[in-house]
Design an enzyme around this catalytic site. Structure first.
Site, PDB file in Angstrom:
ATOM      1  N   TYR A  79       6.490   8.162  -2.246  1.00  0.00           N
ATOM      2  CA  TYR A  79       5.141   8.457  -2.985  1.00  0.00           C
ATOM      3  C   TYR A  79       4.740   9.908  -3.023  1.00  0.00           C
ATOM      4  CZ  TYR A  79       0.083   7.609  -3.832  1.00  0.00           C
ATOM      5  OH  TYR A  79      -1.326   7.282  -4.308  1.00  0.00           O
ATOM      6  N   SER A 135      -5.012   3.045   3.600  1.00  0.00           N
ATOM      7  CA  SER A 135      -5.106   2.168   2.449  1.00  0.00           C
ATOM      8  C   SER A 135      -5.125   0.800   2.913  1.00  0.00           C
ATOM      9  CB  SER A 135      -4.071   2.494   1.738  1.00  0.00           C
ATOM     10  OG  SER A 135      -3.808   1.962   0.279  1.00  0.00           O
ATOM     11  N   LYS A 176       0.836  -1.248   0.090  1.00  0.00           N
ATOM     12  CA  LYS A 176       0.055  -0.029   0.142  1.00  0.00           C
ATOM     13  C   LYS A 176       0.685   1.347  -0.002  1.00  0.00           C
ATOM     14  CE  LYS A 176      -3.102  -1.496  -0.744  1.00  0.00           C
ATOM     15  NZ  LYS A 176      -3.109  -2.223  -2.037  1.00  0.00           N
ATOM     16  N   ARG A 216      -7.799   2.745  -5.422  1.00  0.00           N
ATOM     17  CA  ARG A 216      -8.831   3.366  -4.526  1.00  0.00           C
ATOM     18  C   ARG A 216      -9.090   4.610  -4.799  1.00  0.00           C
ATOM     19  NH1 ARG A 216      -9.802   4.840   0.809  1.00  0.00           N
ATOM     20  NH2 ARG A 216      -7.475   5.630   1.072  1.00  0.00           N
ATOM     21  N   LYS A 217      -8.195   5.581  -4.032  1.00  0.00           N
ATOM     22  CA  LYS A 217      -8.477   7.189  -4.131  1.00  0.00           C
ATOM     23  C   LYS A 217      -7.063   7.761  -4.378  1.00  0.00           C
ATOM     24  CE  LYS A 217     -11.760   8.582  -0.600  1.00  0.00           C
ATOM     25  NZ  LYS A 217     -11.938   9.301   0.508  1.00  0.00           N
ATOM     26  N   THR A 263       3.281   0.481  -4.603  1.00  0.00           N
ATOM     27  CA  THR A 263       3.796  -0.617  -5.509  1.00  0.00           C
ATOM     28  C   THR A 263       3.366  -0.794  -6.928  1.00  0.00           C
ATOM     29  OG1 THR A 263       3.675  -1.846  -3.282  1.00  0.00           O
ATOM     30  CG2 THR A 263       4.399  -3.400  -5.247  1.00  0.00           C
ATOM     31  N   THR A 264       2.205  -0.518  -6.987  1.00  0.00           N
ATOM     32  CA  THR A 264       1.480  -0.780  -8.307  1.00  0.00           C
ATOM     33  C   THR A 264       1.781   0.459  -9.256  1.00  0.00           C
ATOM     34  OG1 THR A 264      -0.706  -1.473  -7.369  1.00  0.00           O
ATOM     35  CG2 THR A 264      -0.821  -0.931  -9.626  1.00  0.00           C
ATOM     36  N   TRP A 265       2.128   1.523  -8.716  1.00  0.00           N
ATOM     37  CA  TRP A 265       2.464   2.833  -9.520  1.00  0.00           C
ATOM     38  C   TRP A 265       4.035   2.542  -9.958  1.00  0.00           C
ATOM     39  CZ3 TRP A 265       2.908   8.500  -6.986  1.00  0.00           C
ATOM     40  CH2 TRP A 265       2.955   9.449  -8.077  1.00  0.00           C
ATOM     41  N   HIS A 267       7.541  -7.708  -1.733  1.00  0.00           N
ATOM     42  CA  HIS A 267       7.476  -7.212  -0.381  1.00  0.00           C
ATOM     43  C   HIS A 267       8.160  -7.685   0.501  1.00  0.00           C
ATOM     44  CE1 HIS A 267       4.187  -4.905  -2.032  1.00  0.00           C
ATOM     45  NE2 HIS A 267       3.232  -5.888  -1.870  1.00  0.00           N
TER      46      HIS A 267
HETATM   47  P1  A3P Z   1      -4.905   4.520  -1.628  1.00  0.00           P
HETATM   48  O1  A3P Z   1      -5.715   3.234  -1.023  1.00  0.00           O
HETATM   49  O2  A3P Z   1      -4.852   5.759  -0.706  1.00  0.00           O
HETATM   50  O3  A3P Z   1      -6.035   5.126  -2.688  1.00  0.00           O
HETATM   51  P2  A3P Z   1       0.129  -0.670  -3.575  1.00  0.00           P
HETATM   52  O4  A3P Z   1       0.085  -0.369  -5.071  1.00  0.00           O
HETATM   53  O5  A3P Z   1       1.372  -0.735  -2.902  1.00  0.00           O
HETATM   54  O6  A3P Z   1      -0.833  -1.642  -3.269  1.00  0.00           O
HETATM   55  O7  A3P Z   1      -0.662   0.720  -3.079  1.00  0.00           O
HETATM   56  C1  A3P Z   1      -1.952   1.024  -3.338  1.00  0.00           C
HETATM   57  C2  A3P Z   1      -2.132   2.413  -3.260  1.00  0.00           C
HETATM   58  O8  A3P Z   1      -1.849   3.254  -4.464  1.00  0.00           O
HETATM   59  C3  A3P Z   1      -3.579   2.816  -3.246  1.00  0.00           C
HETATM   60  O9  A3P Z   1      -3.582   4.154  -2.237  1.00  0.00           O
HETATM   61  C4  A3P Z   1      -3.925   3.272  -4.383  1.00  0.00           C
HETATM   62  O10 A3P Z   1      -5.168   3.776  -4.693  1.00  0.00           O
HETATM   63  C5  A3P Z   1      -2.610   3.859  -5.001  1.00  0.00           C
HETATM   64  N1  A3P Z   1      -2.414   3.799  -6.420  1.00  0.00           N
HETATM   65  C6  A3P Z   1      -2.627   2.856  -7.326  1.00  0.00           C
HETATM   66  N2  A3P Z   1      -2.159   3.086  -8.556  1.00  0.00           N
HETATM   67  C7  A3P Z   1      -1.649   4.416  -8.537  1.00  0.00           C
HETATM   68  C8  A3P Z   1      -0.915   5.233  -9.532  1.00  0.00           C
HETATM   69  N3  A3P Z   1      -0.978   4.957 -10.721  1.00  0.00           N
HETATM   70  N4  A3P Z   1      -0.571   6.609  -9.098  1.00  0.00           N
HETATM   71  C9  A3P Z   1      -0.804   6.802  -7.720  1.00  0.00           C
HETATM   72  N5  A3P Z   1      -1.229   6.349  -6.756  1.00  0.00           N
HETATM   73  C10 A3P Z   1      -1.744   4.929  -6.955  1.00  0.00           C
END
Ligand code: A3P
Length: 308
Positions: A204, A146, A58, A274-275, A61-63, A116
């Site tokens: 981030y 998150s 959270k 999510r947000k 990672t995805t970004w 992770h």
């Molecule tokens: P929120 O729950 O605050 O919205 P991870 O990828 O490590 O699981 O983290 C997930 C968090 O990154 C979530 O935060 C998600 O919405 C946010 N996220 C996912 N894709 C993103 C992107 N392209 N840019 C910025 N934040 C992103």
């Protein structure tokens, strides 16, 4: 090895109504089969050309997976043909602990691997190979919120049945998937002090505030710097746009479908988006909670210069 978890300290999460139990292995908490997965991942033979994308859950990672993938593959696919338009970033960049076989199969063509795992549990070969390590971290309060929503949705627990206060207490005790969060950060940070050339730390919030300079920094560190021609042609901005939350979260592939996290477990793609809002924690934390967690982080990260 399958029964290893039975010998580990365990904690059944009260805020999840007992639906989830975490086990402490090599100093960090995780789900039942994670100890087994860690041991398998430790057999991985890293190459000097590998790029390891490391994070606690959270934290972005995805970004970071999407950005790293887009940077490294940009000569192969321009932004209109990127697999990121049709594939979840987690399927573009596999996790070492979940997809070892796939990684080993495609290894010669594709250098990016995510994990992770805490630094102390990484395969020995990662340390000795000299490969590059990118680490993303994020404000702990937003990570906690998150995490709360992600895990709650994962186990299908309605909002009204999941106490945020209880989730907060457990997180502050360090009991969360891949937690304690601060120890995860500290281990990577300490290693980066010893081998600064091998690590890039990204925050981030900084990536959000100043995407251009940070994406250029990332590309340079990875060994895929942008040329002047690319910069003039807007390649950096195109990658930022492609990987932005606004773009990825609205793509059909990321709104539907299920991610096969491992051979037993699948989750909806949408849960990764999510947000993405900085400061969402303000909607959840009382003043008392804020003070408690700020104090905790000051104590834990004292002297590192890292601000969460
Ligand atoms: P929120 O729950 O605050 O919205 P991870 O990828 O490590 O699981 O983290 C997930 C968090 O990154 C979530 O935060 C998600 O919405 C946010 N996220 C996912 N894709 C993103 C992107 N392209 N840019 C910025 N934040 C992103």
């Amino acid at each position: 090895m399958e029964d290893l978890y039975k010998t580990l300290p365990q904690h059944t999460c009260t805020w999840l109504q007992g639906i989830m139990t975490l086990y402490k292995y090599q100093g960090f908490w995780n789900v039942q089969n994670f100890s087994q997965k860690t041991i398998l991942a430790q057999s991985y033979k890293a190459q000097p050309s590998d790029i390891l994308v490391c994070s606690c859950p959270k934290t972005g990672t995805t970004w970071l997976k999407a950005l790293t993938f887009a940077i490294v593959t940009r000569k192969k696919f321009d932004e209109l043909a990127s697999p990121l338009l049709t594939t979840l970033p987690h399927d573009c960049v596999p996790f070492l602990e979940n997809h070892l076989e796939k990684i080993q199969k495609n290894h010669s063509d594709f250098p990016i691997i995510a994990t992770h795992l805490p630094y102390s549990s990484l395969p020995e070969s990662v340390i000795t190979s000299g490969c590059k390590i990118v680490y993303i971290y994020r404000n702990i309060k937003d990570v906690l919120v998150s995490y709360y929503h992600f895990v709650r949705e994962l186990v299908n627990l309605p909002l009204e049945d999941a106490s945020f206060e209880a989730a907060f207490d457990e997180y502050c005790q360090g009991i969360s998937s891949s937690g304690p969060y601060w120890d995860h950060i500290l281990e990577f940070w300490k290693a980066s002090q010893e081998m600064p050339e091998r690590f890039l730390f990204l925050k981030y919030e900084d990536l959000k505030k100043e995407p251009t300079s940070n994406v250029k920094r990332l590309a340079e560190f990875l060994g895929y710097p942008f040329s002047t021609e690319e910069e003039k042609a807007g390649v950096v901005e195109n990658i930022i746009q492609l990987c932005s939350f606004g773009n990825l979260s609205t793509l059909e592939v990321n709104k539907s479908g299920k991610y096969q996290a491992d051979e037993h477990f699948a989750l909806e793609h949408r849960l990764f988006f999510r947000k993405a809002k900085d400061g969402d924690w303000e909607n959840y934390f009382t003043n008392e909670m804020k003070e408690k967690i700020d104090k905790l982080i000051d104590e834990k990260l004292h002297g590192t210069g890292l601000v969460l």
